[in-house]
Motif scaffolding. Structure first.
Motif, PDB file in Angstrom:
ATOM      1  N   LEU A 291       0.816  -1.209   0.000  1.00 51.47           N
ATOM      2  CA  LEU A 291       0.000   0.000   0.000  1.00 51.47           C
ATOM      3  C   LEU A 291       0.851   1.261   0.000  1.00 51.47           C
ATOM      4  O   LEU A 291       0.447   2.274  -0.563  1.00 51.47           O
ATOM      5  N   SER A 292       2.028   1.204   0.616  1.00 46.72           N
ATOM      6  CA  SER A 292       2.878   2.391   0.665  1.00 46.72           C
ATOM      7  C   SER A 292       3.448   2.742  -0.701  1.00 46.72           C
ATOM      8  O   SER A 292       3.761   3.903  -0.955  1.00 46.72           O
ATOM      9  N   ILE A 293       3.586   1.766  -1.581  1.00 46.93           N
ATOM     10  CA  ILE A 293       4.079   2.074  -2.930  1.00 46.93           C
ATOM     11  C   ILE A 293       2.940   2.160  -3.940  1.00 46.93           C
ATOM     12  O   ILE A 293       3.176   2.308  -5.131  1.00 46.93           O
ATOM     13  N   GLY A 294       1.716   2.071  -3.467  1.00 50.66           N
ATOM     14  CA  GLY A 294       0.553   2.275  -4.326  1.00 50.66           C
ATOM     15  C   GLY A 294       0.069   1.060  -5.076  1.00 50.66           C
ATOM     16  O   GLY A 294      -0.588   1.180  -6.094  1.00 50.66           O
ATOM     17  N   VAL A 295       0.364  -0.125  -4.572  1.00 51.03           N
ATOM     18  CA  VAL A 295      -0.075  -1.360  -5.223  1.00 51.03           C
ATOM     19  C   VAL A 295      -1.188  -1.974  -4.394  1.00 51.03           C
ATOM     20  O   VAL A 295      -1.027  -2.210  -3.201  1.00 51.03           O
ATOM     21  N   GLU A 296      -2.322  -2.207  -5.019  1.00 51.50           N
ATOM     22  CA  GLU A 296      -3.435  -2.881  -4.342  1.00 51.50           C
ATOM     23  C   GLU A 296      -3.213  -4.384  -4.469  1.00 51.50           C
ATOM     24  O   GLU A 296      -3.063  -4.902  -5.563  1.00 51.50           O
TER      25      GLU A 296
ATOM     26  N   ILE B 161      -0.527   4.163   9.767  1.00 50.74           N
ATOM     27  CA  ILE B 161       0.745   3.475   9.996  1.00 50.74           C
ATOM     28  C   ILE B 161       1.762   3.893   8.941  1.00 50.74           C
ATOM     29  O   ILE B 161       2.920   4.175   9.263  1.00 50.74           O
ATOM     30  N   ILE B 162       1.331   3.947   7.685  1.00 51.74           N
ATOM     31  CA  ILE B 162       2.232   4.364   6.606  1.00 51.74           C
ATOM     32  C   ILE B 162       2.684   5.803   6.830  1.00 51.74           C
ATOM     33  O   ILE B 162       3.878   6.120   6.679  1.00 51.74           O
ATOM     34  N   PHE B 163       1.772   6.693   7.221  1.00 50.87           N
ATOM     35  CA  PHE B 163       2.136   8.075   7.476  1.00 50.87           C
ATOM     36  C   PHE B 163       3.149   8.159   8.611  1.00 50.87           C
ATOM     37  O   PHE B 163       4.148   8.886   8.510  1.00 50.87           O
ATOM     38  N   ALA B 164       2.920   7.419   9.695  1.00 52.80           N
ATOM     39  CA  ALA B 164       3.837   7.451  10.836  1.00 52.80           C
ATOM     40  C   ALA B 164       5.211   6.905  10.454  1.00 52.80           C
ATOM     41  O   ALA B 164       6.243   7.476  10.843  1.00 52.80           O
ATOM     42  N   LEU B 165       5.241   5.817   9.685  1.00 54.61           N
ATOM     43  CA  LEU B 165       6.529   5.261   9.269  1.00 54.61           C
ATOM     44  C   LEU B 165       7.283   6.219   8.345  1.00 54.61           C
ATOM     45  O   LEU B 165       8.496   6.372   8.467  1.00 54.61           O
ATOM     46  N   ARG B 166       6.568   6.868   7.421  1.00 51.84           N
ATOM     47  CA  ARG B 166       7.220   7.846   6.554  1.00 51.84           C
ATOM     48  C   ARG B 166       7.759   9.014   7.363  1.00 51.84           C
ATOM     49  O   ARG B 166       8.836   9.535   7.079  1.00 51.84           O
ATOM     50  N   ARG B 167       7.024   9.440   8.371  1.00 54.65           N
ATOM     51  CA  ARG B 167       7.475  10.539   9.225  1.00 54.65           C
ATOM     52  C   ARG B 167       8.727  10.147  10.002  1.00 54.65           C
ATOM     53  O   ARG B 167       9.652  10.943  10.126  1.00 54.65           O
ATOM     54  N   VAL B 168       8.758   8.930  10.542  1.00 56.65           N
ATOM     55  CA  VAL B 168       9.933   8.462  11.282  1.00 56.65           C
ATOM     56  C   VAL B 168      11.144   8.381  10.359  1.00 56.65           C
ATOM     57  O   VAL B 168      12.249   8.823  10.715  1.00 56.65           O
TER      58      VAL B 168
ATOM     59  N   LEU C  86      12.389  11.887   9.660  1.00 54.41           N
ATOM     60  CA  LEU C  86      13.131  12.462  10.784  1.00 54.41           C
ATOM     61  C   LEU C  86      14.512  11.838  10.927  1.00 54.41           C
ATOM     62  O   LEU C  86      15.492  12.535  11.222  1.00 54.41           O
ATOM     63  N   ILE C  87      14.609  10.543  10.719  1.00 59.03           N
ATOM     64  CA  ILE C  87      15.922   9.877  10.798  1.00 59.03           C
ATOM     65  C   ILE C  87      16.836  10.386   9.696  1.00 59.03           C
ATOM     66  O   ILE C  87      18.008  10.712   9.950  1.00 59.03           O
ATOM     67  N   LEU C  88      16.316  10.485   8.484  1.00 58.86           N
ATOM     68  CA  LEU C  88      17.134  11.002   7.383  1.00 58.86           C
ATOM     69  C   LEU C  88      17.528  12.449   7.617  1.00 58.86           C
ATOM     70  O   LEU C  88      18.649  12.853   7.290  1.00 58.86           O
ATOM     71  N   LYS C  89      16.637  13.220   8.185  1.00 60.36           N
ATOM     72  CA  LYS C  89      16.944  14.617   8.477  1.00 60.36           C
ATOM     73  C   LYS C  89      18.081  14.706   9.489  1.00 60.36           C
ATOM     74  O   LYS C  89      19.001  15.513   9.335  1.00 60.36           O
ATOM     75  N   CYS C  90      18.044  13.873  10.524  1.00 60.19           N
ATOM     76  CA  CYS C  90      19.107  13.876  11.535  1.00 60.19           C
ATOM     77  C   CYS C  90      20.430  13.376  10.969  1.00 60.19           C
ATOM     78  O   CYS C  90      21.497  13.874  11.323  1.00 60.19           O
TER      79      CYS C  90
END
Length: 135
Positions: free
Chosen positions: A34-39, A113-120, A123-127
């Protein structure tokens, strides 16, 4: 050679827990889809694109290999390599019970869940990349 009741009970518990773990791993793969847009469902089978097949087939094979190898290791560890029908049946029951209960909840919350994982990950990449930007 005798099989003790405690060994059989541990085998049943192990099979049930393995079924739950298999359901959880299936949800991890489904959230990735779902995160890459595949049903990934049987309803959409007729309308799948080539990209969808190219993504789903290898990951379905990987999932099948992981579950098969895990079940073989579980059977070897809990039943000394002898196939026990109760371990297989309770693994299937554990998987189905997970899919009916927690699997539905995770599917319902998958966008969050996908939104939270993308946010994490962001943030990790930003740090990690912040010191690189300073150079």
């Amino acid at each position: 050679m005798e099989v003790y009741l405690s060994e059989r009970l541990w085998g049943c518990l192990g099979g049930f827990c393995f079924g739950i773990a298999a359901g959880l791993l299936y949800d991890v793969f489904r959230i990735f889809y779902l995160s890459i847009g595949v049903e990934h469902s049987l309803k959409e089978l007729k309308h799948r694109s080539a990209f969808s097949f190219a993504i789903c087939i290898p990951f379905d094979i990987i999932y099948s290999v992981i579950i098969s190898a895990g079940f073989a290791v579980l059977t070897y560890a809990l039943a000394s390599g002898k196939p026990r029908l109760e371990i297989l049946s309770l693994a299937i029951i554990g998987f189905l019970l997970y899919r009916v209960t927690l699997g539905r909840l995770i599917t319902y919350c998958s966008k969050q869940i996908i939104f939270a994982l993308r946010r994490v990950v962001y943030l990790i990449l930003k740090c990690v990349l912040y010191p690189v930007r300073l150079l």
